[in-house]
Design an enzyme around this catalytic site. Structure first.
Site, PDB file in Angstrom:
ATOM      1  CG  HIS A 270      -2.107  -0.961   1.031  1.00 49.50           C
ATOM      2  ND1 HIS A 270      -3.365  -0.584   0.656  1.00 49.50           N
ATOM      3  CD2 HIS A 270      -2.163  -2.308   1.181  1.00 49.50           C
ATOM      4  CE1 HIS A 270      -4.162  -1.650   0.600  1.00 49.50           C
ATOM      5  NE2 HIS A 270      -3.446  -2.720   0.907  1.00 49.50           N
TER       6      HIS A 270
ATOM      7  CG  ASP B 157       0.248   1.511  -5.125  1.00 49.43           C
ATOM      8  OD1 ASP B 157      -0.298   1.671  -4.010  1.00 49.43           O
ATOM      9  OD2 ASP B 157      -0.243   0.813  -6.032  1.00 49.43           O
TER      10      ASP B 157
ATOM     11  CG  ASP C 203      -0.351  -4.773 -11.049  1.00 53.85           C
ATOM     12  OD1 ASP C 203       0.301  -4.863 -10.000  1.00 53.85           O
ATOM     13  OD2 ASP C 203      -1.597  -4.860 -11.084  1.00 53.85           O
TER      14      ASP C 203
ATOM     15  N   GLY D 109      -3.739 -12.848  -8.408  1.00 55.47           N
ATOM     16  CA  GLY D 109      -2.921 -11.797  -7.812  1.00 55.47           C
ATOM     17  C   GLY D 109      -1.522 -11.733  -8.398  1.00 55.47           C
TER      18      GLY D 109
ATOM     19  CB  SER E  23      -0.193  -8.565 -12.373  1.00 54.01           C
ATOM     20  OG  SER E  23      -0.741  -7.406 -12.931  1.00 54.01           O
ATOM     21  CB  SER E  24      -3.072 -12.820 -15.761  1.00 54.46           C
ATOM     22  OG  SER E  24      -4.391 -12.477 -15.403  1.00 54.46           O
TER      23      SER E  24
HETATM   24  P1  ADP Z   1      -4.835 -10.735 -12.147  1.00 55.16           P
HETATM   25  O1  ADP Z   1      -4.268  -9.551 -12.858  1.00 55.16           O
HETATM   26  O2  ADP Z   1      -4.486 -10.787 -10.716  1.00 55.16           O
HETATM   27  O3  ADP Z   1      -4.521 -12.028 -12.831  1.00 55.16           O
HETATM   28  P2  ADP Z   1      -7.270  -9.495 -12.996  1.00 55.16           P
HETATM   29  O4  ADP Z   1      -8.693  -9.698 -12.630  1.00 55.16           O
HETATM   30  O5  ADP Z   1      -6.694  -8.146 -12.885  1.00 55.16           O
HETATM   31  O6  ADP Z   1      -6.428 -10.578 -12.184  1.00 55.16           O
HETATM   32  O7  ADP Z   1      -7.079  -9.959 -14.509  1.00 55.16           O
HETATM   33  C1  ADP Z   1      -7.554 -11.205 -14.947  1.00 55.16           C
HETATM   34  C2  ADP Z   1      -8.301 -11.040 -16.260  1.00 55.16           C
HETATM   35  O8  ADP Z   1      -7.347 -10.801 -17.329  1.00 55.16           O
HETATM   36  C3  ADP Z   1      -9.020 -12.283 -16.682  1.00 55.16           C
HETATM   37  O9  ADP Z   1     -10.314 -12.343 -16.103  1.00 55.16           O
HETATM   38  C4  ADP Z   1      -9.098 -12.119 -18.210  1.00 55.16           C
HETATM   39  O10 ADP Z   1     -10.156 -11.259 -18.558  1.00 55.16           O
HETATM   40  C5  ADP Z   1      -7.782 -11.433 -18.523  1.00 55.16           C
HETATM   41  N1  ADP Z   1      -6.769 -12.421 -18.910  1.00 55.16           N
HETATM   42  C6  ADP Z   1      -5.710 -12.840 -18.205  1.00 55.16           C
HETATM   43  N2  ADP Z   1      -4.985 -13.765 -18.886  1.00 55.16           N
HETATM   44  C7  ADP Z   1      -5.625 -13.946 -20.055  1.00 55.16           C
HETATM   45  C8  ADP Z   1      -5.410 -14.769 -21.209  1.00 55.16           C
HETATM   46  N3  ADP Z   1      -4.364 -15.608 -21.296  1.00 55.16           N
HETATM   47  N4  ADP Z   1      -6.295 -14.682 -22.219  1.00 55.16           N
HETATM   48  C9  ADP Z   1      -7.337 -13.843 -22.141  1.00 55.16           C
HETATM   49  N5  ADP Z   1      -7.596 -13.052 -21.110  1.00 55.16           N
HETATM   50  C10 ADP Z   1      -6.765 -13.082 -20.072  1.00 55.16           C
HETATM   51 MG    MG Z   2      -4.775  -7.521 -12.485  1.00 56.19          MG
END
Ligand code: ADP
Ligand code: MG
Length: 381
Positions: free
Chosen positions: A34, A36, A174, A126, A128-129
């Site tokens: 926290h 940032d 992120d 968590g 950061s996909s």
């Molecule tokens: P986090 O960043 O912690 O993983 P978020 O809710 O911020 O969680 O982001 C997840 C979202 O990003 C998923 O619900 C999806 O919409 C998108 N996402 C992540 N990876 C992929 C992927 N490989 N293909 C398509 N969408 C993705």
């Molecule tokens: Mg995210």
């Protein structure tokens, strides 16, 4: 997830080869909890899991999006401003948000294309996909149109997409870590600049994430409340942001700050000092000191910021008493989620399983165990 596999997958879905393949990693918040939005500093690790994107241009005015994550191809017109998607197509808001962001940075937007995303990073864990898919998309769209802005711009494009198109008010951590990451290093971010730097990780240490899949029902409200309490403390201390107060100044001003706001401020101000201490300890190769700062960060979350939970505390307590663990803390916003442990060679699958079993015996559910290493930042493959 390598380039050859992605090219083959693209070939299967779209019947031709991609013009460009990119990849961006997920990240771990290493220390800097926290800090940032208080203008402070944070250390993150880019990990060896991420999202890869492949793109080839089309000339028929169509934008086709496909991801193994969703399974079905989403076809949208290239004409007009990107429109926000919902339901099964929600995930396309990440690449669409990148397209919508490009003009804000004086960059031109690719028209029609076929787009494929694939990932070895769990979404919503968590790690950061979302930043990973944003940065991989940005590099692919830019590369396919022969544009090469500097790294900071690519990071800001990803953040812009998430803040303004997807609508998540995340800070710069992120995207900054995904963009500036380097294998064997941590990324240091001064959020006020922002300014980015890398710091070498001592050899032989690895990360273990224990994801509890728990989430406080009121997490958004609690997050907003902490934000408010930090701003109230800053106001009482007559500064714009808490980064402008030292630990000593805060201590001397205690009487003038409401007690709850004071606790929150103490967590943030001391956490910023812990980030600095961690950078120094990393430079000195003092991994034991790094570990003790990580655990101190968790203790502060527990008692001062009150963003931990019984589940996270149990994992940290169990981990720090396991052999081979240098330190452990909740990672991310808190109020549920995951714990990160920094461990050496003495901690492996057997020890991790024992931690998970102890947790399961107490809470009736197993946490996911995700071992990982640092990995390189976003790049064209
Ligand atoms: P986090 O960043 O912690 O993983 P978020 O809710 O911020 O969680 O982001 C997840 C979202 O990003 C998923 O619900 C999806 O919409 C998108 N996402 C992540 N990876 C992929 C992927 N490989 N293909 C398509 N969408 C993705
Ligand atoms: Mg995210």
């Amino acid at each position: 997830m390598n380039k050859t596999a992605l090219v083959a997958q693209f070939q299967k879905v779209f019947g031709r080869a991609p013009e460009i393949v990119t990849r961006a990693p997920g990240r771990i918040e290493f220390i800097g909890n926290h800090t940032d939005y208080n203008g402070g500093t944070v250390l993150g690790a880019s990990i060896d899991r991420g999202v890869a994107v492949a793109v080839a241009r089309r000339t028929d005015g169509k934008r086709n999006f496909h991801s193994s994550y969703a399974g079905k191809t989403v076809s949208l017109p290239a004409a007009g401003a990107p429109m926000k998607q919902s339901g099964e197509a929600f995930w396309t808001n990440y690449p669409l948000g990148v397209l919508a962001a490009l003009p804000h940075f004086g960059l031109s937007v690719i028209e029609g294309f076929d787009y494929l995303a694939d990932s070895d990073l769990p979404a919503g864990a968590g790690l950061s996909s979302s930043a990973a898919i944003e940065l991989a998309s940005a590099l692919a769209f830019l590369g396919a149109t022969g544009q090469a802005p500097d790294r900071e711009t690519v990071v800001k494009i990803g953040k812009h997409a998430e803040n303004h198109f997807v609508g998540v008010p995340c800070g710069i951590l992120d995207q900054g870590v995904s963009g500036f990451g380097k294998a064997g290093h941590l990324v240091f971010i001064d959020c006020a600049g922002p300014r980015f730097a890398t710091v070498p990780m001592p050899a032989g240490a690895s990360f273990w994430i224990f994801n509890t899949h728990t989430k406080h029902a009121l997490v958004d409200g609690l997050y907003a409340a902490r934000h408010r309490e930090c701003m109230a403390a800053a106001q009482a201390l007559d500064v714009k942001l808490l980064v402008d107060v030292s630990v000593e100044e805060l201590r001397l001003a205690e009487a003038g700050v409401e007690p709850v706001a004071y606790k929150r401020a103490r967590h943030v101000v001391e956490e910023i000092e812990r980030v600095e201490g961690t950078v120094q300890a990393l430079k000195a190769g003092d991994i034991a000191k790094v570990g003790s700062l990580l655990t101190a960060s968790h203790r502060s979350s527990q008692s001062l910021f009150e963003n931990s939970t019984a589940e996270l505390d149990f994992l940290v307590d169990t981990l720090v008493s396991s052999s081979g663990v240098y330190g452990a803390r909740l990672t991310g916003g808190g109020f549920g989620g995951a714990v990160m442990a920094l461990a050496g060679a003495g901690f492996g699958t057997v020890q991790a399983e024992a931690v998970a079993a102890a947790y399961a015996a107490k809470f009736g559910a197993r946490p996911d165990i995700l071992p990982m290493n640092t990995g390189d930042g976003a790049a064209v493959l």
